[in-house]
Design an enzyme around this catalytic site. Structure first.
Site, PDB file in Angstrom:
ATOM      1  N   GLU A  81      -6.918   4.293   8.056  1.00 53.10           N
ATOM      2  CA  GLU A  81      -6.699   5.573   7.463  1.00 53.10           C
ATOM      3  C   GLU A  81      -8.193   6.329   6.895  1.00 53.10           C
ATOM      4  OE1 GLU A  81      -3.056   5.266   5.722  1.00 53.10           O
ATOM      5  OE2 GLU A  81      -2.240   4.855   7.407  1.00 53.10           O
ATOM      6  N   SER A 102       3.488  -2.251  10.515  1.00 53.48           N
ATOM      7  CA  SER A 102       4.984  -2.087  10.438  1.00 53.48           C
ATOM      8  C   SER A 102       5.475  -3.632  10.345  1.00 53.48           C
ATOM      9  CB  SER A 102       5.364  -1.580  12.140  1.00 53.48           C
ATOM     10  OG  SER A 102       4.792  -0.322  12.189  1.00 53.48           O
ATOM     11  N   HIS A 156      -9.425   0.872   5.040  1.00 50.22           N
ATOM     12  CA  HIS A 156      -8.243   0.874   5.572  1.00 50.22           C
ATOM     13  C   HIS A 156      -8.516   2.005   6.844  1.00 50.22           C
ATOM     14  CE1 HIS A 156      -4.280   2.422   6.320  1.00 50.22           C
ATOM     15  NE2 HIS A 156      -3.790   1.309   5.754  1.00 50.22           N
ATOM     16  N   LYS A 164       0.248   4.325  -0.225  1.00 48.81           N
ATOM     17  CA  LYS A 164      -0.512   5.258   0.160  1.00 48.81           C
ATOM     18  C   LYS A 164      -0.427   6.556  -0.506  1.00 48.81           C
ATOM     19  CE  LYS A 164      -0.020   3.331   4.888  1.00 48.81           C
ATOM     20  NZ  LYS A 164      -0.047   3.384   6.458  1.00 48.81           N
ATOM     21  N   GLY A 183       2.166   2.255  10.747  1.00 52.30           N
ATOM     22  CA  GLY A 183       3.181   3.445  10.794  1.00 52.30           C
ATOM     23  C   GLY A 183       3.775   3.598  11.967  1.00 52.30           C
ATOM     24  N   ASN A 218       0.742  -1.028   0.175  1.00 44.81           N
ATOM     25  CA  ASN A 218       0.084  -0.045  -0.219  1.00 44.81           C
ATOM     26  C   ASN A 218       0.863   1.118  -0.113  1.00 44.81           C
ATOM     27  OD1 ASN A 218      -1.652   2.091   0.476  1.00 44.81           O
ATOM     28  ND2 ASN A 218      -2.333   1.344   2.606  1.00 44.81           N
ATOM     29  N   GLU A 230      -5.165  -5.113  10.394  1.00 45.24           N
ATOM     30  CA  GLU A 230      -4.120  -4.034  10.722  1.00 45.24           C
ATOM     31  C   GLU A 230      -4.630  -3.515  12.043  1.00 45.24           C
ATOM     32  OE1 GLU A 230      -2.386  -3.019   6.856  1.00 45.24           O
ATOM     33  OE2 GLU A 230      -4.169  -1.753   7.104  1.00 45.24           O
TER      34      GLU A 230
HETATM   35  C1  PEP Z   1      -0.804   0.146   6.140  1.00 43.53           C
HETATM   36  O1  PEP Z   1      -1.152   1.026   6.293  1.00 43.53           O
HETATM   37  O2  PEP Z   1      -1.475  -0.828   5.451  1.00 43.53           O
HETATM   38  C2  PEP Z   1       0.422  -0.499   6.734  1.00 43.53           C
HETATM   39  C3  PEP Z   1       0.403  -1.748   7.136  1.00 43.53           C
HETATM   40  O3  PEP Z   1       1.531   0.416   6.953  1.00 43.53           O
HETATM   41  P1  PEP Z   1       2.791   0.411   7.620  1.00 43.53           P
HETATM   42  O4  PEP Z   1       3.309  -0.984   6.936  1.00 43.53           O
HETATM   43  O5  PEP Z   1       3.624   1.353   7.360  1.00 43.53           O
HETATM   44  O6  PEP Z   1       2.704   0.032   9.125  1.00 43.53           O
END
Ligand code: PEP
Length: 252
Positions: A98, A213, A96, A11, A174, A9, A168
């Site tokens: 976000e 992460s 997601h 973003k 993040g 992703n 997630e």
């Molecule tokens: C995400 O936003 O889908 C994600 C997993 O981000 P990160 O790997 O940066 O934590």
């Protein structure tokens, strides 16, 4: 055998030209990854066209990061599922955290987006996950169950067979904090159990990805768990070598 998936992703990162470069970098290294792993990249809308062009013949699938709730018309700034699908994109990330957190997406919004995705043959990568405070107050299973029941339970069996789930935990996205592999396995097994309540044995075929992460140093331990079928990768998907190193956690 469930499909193993590693999805990036991107973003709101990279220019279109950088995105094409990133795709090419991933394509170049893809031979190092087990053919059993499906690689997916989700660039921003503006990049889908050139990245789709560059991805032709590479075996790398494309996803959008979202789609509109409506099919077409006076919805300034929105991008419809049919526009996305017309570029050869196969997946759409929906729900997601976000989008839920910053853009107020509710189950109601997501049911509409699901309908648009299925009308246009886009396979949803549906994200679920609890906030830190919800885990700390032991409500994480209830939150994830509700996110599944309110959206995924409305699908037909045929639609459900196309869905990918991404767990997630919001506190891990993040932040550099990863769920332990045991925490991930516990939640993935729970998700599969909830899905089986509605869809029976079909839930055994659903790919459930971990996101939050995930990086080259922790992917192998996470992916070794029986109900973790791959990852949805944010930050680490912006560097081709890291993204591929994560995918290589699945042995050839
Ligand atoms: C995400 O936003 O889908 C994600 C997993 O981000 P990160 O790997 O940066 O934590």
């Amino acid at each position: 055998m469930r499909q193993k998936i590693v999805a990036g992703n991107w973003k709101m990162n990279t220019t279109p030209a950088e995105g094409v470069g990133l795709l090419k970098g991933v394509a170049e290294l893809k031979k190092e990854v087990c053919a059993c792993v499906r690689l997916i990249v989700a660039p921003p809308y503006t990049h889908l066209c050139p990245v789709a062009e560059a991805a032709k013949g590479t075996g790398i699938a494309l996803s959008s990061q979202d789609c509109a709730t409506e099919a077409k018309g006076a919805y300034t700034g929105e991008v419809s599922a049919s526009m996305i699908a017309s570029l050869g994109v196969e997946y759409v990330i929906l729900g997601h955290s976000e989008r839920r957190q910053y853009y107020g997406e509710t189950s109601d919004t997501l049911n509409k987006k699901m309908a648009q995705a299925f009308s246009n043959d886009l396979a949803p990568i549906y994200c679920v996950g609890e906030k830190l405070e919800e885990r700390e107050t032991n409500r994480h299973f209830d939150v994830v169950r509700a996110q599944l029941e309110e959206v995924i339970f409305n699908l037909t069996s045929e639609q459900f067979s196309k869905v990918v789930i991404a767990y997630e935990p919001v506190w891990a996205i993040g932040t550099g904090k990863t769920a332990t592999s045991d925490q991930a396995q516990e939640m993935h097994a729970f998700i599969r159990k909830v899905l089986a309540e509605k869809f029976g044995d079909a839930a055994q075929e659903t790919s459930i990805l971990y996101g939050g992460s995930c990086k080259p140093s922790n992917a192998a331990e996470l992916f070794a768990k029986p109900d973790v079928d791959g990852g949805l990768i944010g930050g680490a998907s912006l560097v081709a070598e890291d993204f591929i190193a994560i995918a290589k956690s699945f042995a050839k």
